[in-house]
Write a protein that holds these residues in place. Structure first.
Motif, short mmCIF file in Angstrom:
data_model
loop_
_atom_site.label_atom_id
_atom_site.label_comp_id
_atom_site.label_asym_id
_atom_site.label_seq_id
_atom_site.Cartn_x
_atom_site.Cartn_y
_atom_site.Cartn_z
N UNK A 393 0.83 -1.16 0.02
CA UNK A 393 -0.10 -0.04 -0.05
C UNK A 393 0.88 1.38 -0.08
N UNK A 394 2.12 1.12 -0.21
CA UNK A 394 2.88 2.41 0.16
C UNK A 394 3.04 3.11 -1.48
N UNK A 395 3.12 4.29 -1.45
CA UNK A 395 3.21 5.21 -2.56
C UNK A 395 4.77 5.95 -2.58
N UNK A 396 5.60 5.53 -3.54
CA UNK A 396 6.74 6.05 -3.50
C UNK A 396 7.02 7.04 -4.66
N UNK A 397 7.49 8.02 -4.35
CA UNK A 397 7.73 8.95 -5.71
C UNK A 397 9.22 9.08 -5.95
N UNK A 398 9.80 8.80 -6.94
CA UNK A 398 11.04 8.86 -7.19
C UNK A 398 11.25 9.92 -7.88
N UNK A 399 12.36 10.93 -7.16
CA UNK A 399 12.56 12.04 -7.50
C UNK A 399 14.11 12.37 -7.85
N UNK A 400 14.11 13.39 -8.74
CA UNK A 400 15.76 13.58 -9.21
C UNK A 400 15.72 14.17 -10.54
N UNK A 401 16.83 14.83 -10.81
CA UNK A 401 17.01 15.52 -12.08
C UNK A 401 17.10 14.42 -13.29
N UNK A 402 16.71 14.87 -14.74
CA UNK A 402 17.02 14.05 -15.83
C UNK A 402 18.38 13.36 -15.66
N UNK A 403 18.42 12.08 -15.97
CA UNK A 403 19.60 11.17 -16.02
C UNK A 403 20.09 10.78 -14.86
N UNK A 404 19.41 10.71 -13.69
CA UNK A 404 19.63 10.36 -12.41
C UNK A 404 19.22 8.93 -12.32
N UNK A 405 18.55 8.42 -13.02
CA UNK A 405 18.24 6.97 -13.14
C UNK A 405 16.83 6.60 -12.86
N UNK A 406 16.05 7.40 -12.82
CA UNK A 406 14.63 7.22 -12.45
C UNK A 406 13.72 6.00 -13.10
N UNK A 407 13.97 6.38 -14.48
CA UNK A 407 13.45 5.39 -15.58
C UNK A 407 13.90 4.10 -15.28
N UNK A 408 15.43 4.14 -15.37
CA UNK A 408 16.02 2.91 -15.46
C UNK A 408 15.98 2.14 -14.23
#
Length: 576
Positions: A393-408
Motif C-alpha cells: 500500500x505504500x506510494x513512493x515518488x522517485x525524485x531527481x534530475x533528468x539522467x539520475x536513473x529514475x526510468x532505469x
C-alpha cells in the motif's frame, strides 16, 4: 602459437553441424509425419523396380517372343496397379512433408517469438523491427522448403539408388559397375556447389533483412522525412537497397542454374554410357558376358539407369533449400545472438532473485539491496549501491534530475533490466505493471488498445478505468468516444493523451505493484489533480512507485526517494 591451416574449416563444419542439429529439432513435433513420408518414398522407389521389370517383360514377351496378348494381360494390369499405388504414395509423401514443414515453420516462429519476449522491451528498442520481422517471414519460408523439398529427397537418395543398383547387378553386373562408379560425381560436385550456395543464400537473406529494416524505419518516420524535404533522397536509398537485394538474388539463381546444368550433364553422360554399352553388345562389338543380354534385360537396365540418378538430381535441385535453411539459421543466430531453443513457459531468466527469508506471506512486496544499474549501451552506472524496500500500500515518488536513473530504476523493478550488482527481490506471486513515458498504441480504436490488457473486459469496466485515467476527459469530445480509431504508435494523439491511455490499460490489468513513469507530464493542474485522486482510489491496498518532476505528485506520495545525477541516493523521507 601457430594456427592449423584447416582451423577455420573445422570451425565452419562445427557450426554447420550445430545449425543442422537445430534445424532438425524444429520438426520434433512431427516425427510421425516424417517417418510416414520416408516410408512412402522408399516404397515408391521399390515399386519403381517392379514397374521397370513389368515394362521390360512386356517388351520382351510381345516384341521378341511374340507371345499372345492374353498372356500379357495380368502383367499389364499389375503395371497399372503399380502406377496407381506410386501415384498415391507420392501424394501421401507430399502431404506428410507439407505437414512437417508447417510444424517446423510454426516451431521456428514460436522459438523466435519466445526469445524476443525473453530479451525484453529494452533490447527490442535497439533493434530494427524490419530485420526481426524477416525472421518470421523469409527465414520461415526457407526452412519450410528445407523440410518440404530437401528432407524427403535426402531419404530417397539413400535408399532408392541402392535398391536399383542391387536389382541391376542381379541382371547385369557391368551396368551396375557403371552406375556405381559414376554416381559419386554428383554428390561431390553438389558438395562443392553447396558451400557457395550457402554463402550466397546467407548474403541474400541478410540483404533482404537489411532492406526490410531500412524500409520499415523510413515508413515509421515518413511524416518527419516529408517535413524536412527528405522524401526524394530516401526514395533513392530504398531503390539502392532494392538493387542490392536484386543483385544478391541473381547470384543465388546463377549458382543454382550453373549447378543444375553441370549435374544434368553428368547424369546424362552416365545414362549414355549405359546405352552405349548395351548398343555395342547388341551389335557384337563388345562382349563381356558369355551371351548377349536379351532385349528385356537391356530395357530393364536402361529404364532404371535414369531413375538411379533421378534422386541425386532431385537432391541437387533441392540442395539449395538446404543451403538457404542453413543461411536462415545463421541469420537467426546473428540477429538473436544464439539459436533459440524450444519454447517453454519460463524460458526467460528471472530478473529478480527470491530470497528464502522473503517467502513468508507478509513479506514486503519489493526489497532492493545494494543495487547498481547501468542502462543498455551506457558506459557507466546511473544508480549505485541503492537499497530500500516497498511496503504494501505504500506510494513512493522517485525524485531527481533528468539522467539520475529514475526510468532505469523503474525498468529494473519491472524485470526488464537485470542489476549489474546487488539484487531486487519480489514477493512470490507479485504482479507488476508498468506504464512508461511512450506507451505503444496500435492502429485501432481506443477501446481496442485498452482491451489489450483484458480482452474480456466489459464496456462499463472499460469506461471506469478510462474515467480514472482521465481518458474520457479528451475521448468524450471525439466523434465516437472510446470507439474512435487512432493511428499506429498513437498517431493523432498528444503525448499526454497517449500516456493516459497507457495508464488506463495498466489500471484495467489491476496489478499488485504499479510502476508509473511521469504519468502526469503535460497535464494541466486540474487534470493532474483529478488523475492523482482517482489513481489513489484505484490503487488502494496496492504499492505504487511513480517517477515524477511534479511537486503535486510528490505530495501525493507518502514516501520520497531522491536520486542524484551521479546515481547515489540522497535521502528517503516521508512527505508531510
Amino acid at each position: 602459437m601457430s594456427i592449423p591451416p584447416d582451423a577455420s574449416i573445422v570451425e565452419t563444419t562445427a557450426l554447420r553441424r550445430q545449425r543442422l542439429h537445430w534445424l532438425g529439432g524444429l520438426a520434433a513435433a512431427a516425427r510421425g509425419k516424417q517417418r510416414l513420408a520416408a516410408i512412402c518414398i522408399c516404397l515408391s522407389g521399390a515399386l519403381l523396380i517392379g514397374q521397370a521389370a513389368a515394362i521390360a517383360w512386356l517388351i520382351q514377351a510381345v516384341l521378341v517372343d511374340h507371345r499372345p496378348l492374353a498372356e500379357a494381360t495380368p502383367v499389364l494390369l499389375g503395371l497399372l496397379a503399380v502406377l496407381g499405388i506410386r501415384t498415391l504414395l507420392g501424394s501421401v509423401t507430399q502431404a506428410a512433408a507439407g505437414d512437417v514443414a508447417d510444424a517446423a515453420r510454426l516451431a521456428l516462429r514460436e522459438r523466435v517469438y519466445q526469445r524476443l519476449l525473453g530479451r525484453g522491451p529494452l533490447w527490442l528498442r535497439q533493434q530494427r523491427t524490419g530485420e526481426l520481422g524477416e525472421l518470421m517471414l523469409a527465414h520461415a519460408d526457407a526452412i519450410e522448403n528445407y523440410y518440404a523439398g530437401y528432407q524427403p529427397v535426402r531419404i530417397e537418395v539413400v535408399v532408392v539408388p541402392l535398391l536399383i543398383a542391387i536389382a541391376v547387378a542381379w541382371t547385369d553386373w557391368v551396368i551396375a559397375l557403371i552406375l556405381l562408379f559414376t554416381a559419386p560425381l554428383v554428390p561431390f560436385f553438389m558438395m562443392l556447389v553447396g558451400w557457395g550456395a550457402e554463402a550466397a543464400g546467407r548474403a541474400q537473406l541478410g540483404e533482404l533483412a537489411r532492406m526490410s529494416g531500412h524500409f520499415a524505419d523510413r515508413i515509421k518516420g515518413l511524416g518527419l522525412l516529408r517535413l524536412y524535404g527528405r522524401g526524394e533522397a530516401e526514395l533513392d536509398g530504398v531503390a539502392t537497397a532494392a538493387e542490392g537485394v536484386r543483385e544478391r538474388t541473381l547470384k543465388v539463381l546463377r549458382i543454382a542454374f550453373l549447378s543444375s546444368t553441370v549435374l544434368e550433364f553428368f547424369a546424362s553422360v552416365s545414362v549414355a554410357m549405359v546405352a552405349l554399352y548395351l548398343g555395342l553388345s547388341y551389335l557384337g562389338l563388345m562382349s563381356l558376358h558369355a551371351q548377349v543380354p536379351t532385349l528385356g534385360v537391356g530395357m530393364f537396365c536402361l529404364l532404371l539407369a535414369p531413375e538411379f540418378y533421378a534422386p541425386l538430381r532431385r537432391l541437387a535441385a533441392h540442395y539449395h533449400d538446404r543451403a538457404n535453411a542453413l543461411a536462415a539459421a545463421a541469420e537467426v543466430e546473428r540477429l538473436l545472438g544464439e539459436l533459440p531453443a524450444a519454447a517453454v513457459v519460463d524460458d526467460a531468466p528471472p530478473a529478480t532473485a527470491r530470497a528464502p527469508e522473503l517467502l513468508e506471506q507478509h513479506a514486503p512486496p519489493v526489497v532492493v539491496r545494494d543495487v547498481s544499474l547501468r542502462p543498455l549501451g551506457a558506459h557507466h552506472d546511473v544508480v549505485q549501491r541503492l537499497s530500500f524496500q516497498i511496503e504494501p500500500g505504500q506510494r513512493v515518488a522517485l525524485v531527481g534530475p533528468s539522467g539520475s536513473g529514475k526510468s532505469t530504476l523503474l525498468e529494473a523493478l519491472a524485470g526488464w533490466l537485470p542489476p549489474r550488482e546487488g539484487s531486487i527481490v519480489l514477493r512470490p506471486g507479485l504482479d507488476v505493471g508498468y506504464a512508461g513515458q511512450r506507451p505503444y498504441l496500435f492502429h485501432g480504436t481506443i477501446a481496442d488498445n485498452l482491451r489489450l490488457a483484458a480482452p474480456g473486459a466489459t464496456d462499463a469496466h472499460l469506461r471506469a478505468v478510462a474515467e480514472a485515467a482521465q481518458v474520457m476527459r479528451f475521448a468524450a469530445a471525439l466523434p465516437l468516444g472510446l470507439d474512435t480509431v487512432i493511428g499506429e504508435r498513437g498517431f493523432g494523439l498528444s503525448g499526454g493523451e497517449a500516456r493516459r491511455i497507457g495508464l488506463a490499460r495498466l489500471l484495467l490489468r489491476d496489478p499488485h505493484l504499479l510502476l508509473l513513469d511521469e504519468p502526469t507530464a503535460f497535464l494541466d493542474p486540474e487534470t493532474e489533480a483529478d488523475l492523482l485522486r482517482t489513481l489513489a482510489a484505484f490503487a488502494r491496498g496496492r504499492s505504487v512507485v511513480i517517477a515524477t518532476h511534479s511537486e503535486t505528485a510528490m505530495r501525493w506520495a507518502d514516501t520520497r526517494l531522491t536520486l542524484t545525477a551521479g546515481g547515489a541516493r540522497l535521502a528517503s523521507e516521508v512527505s508531510p
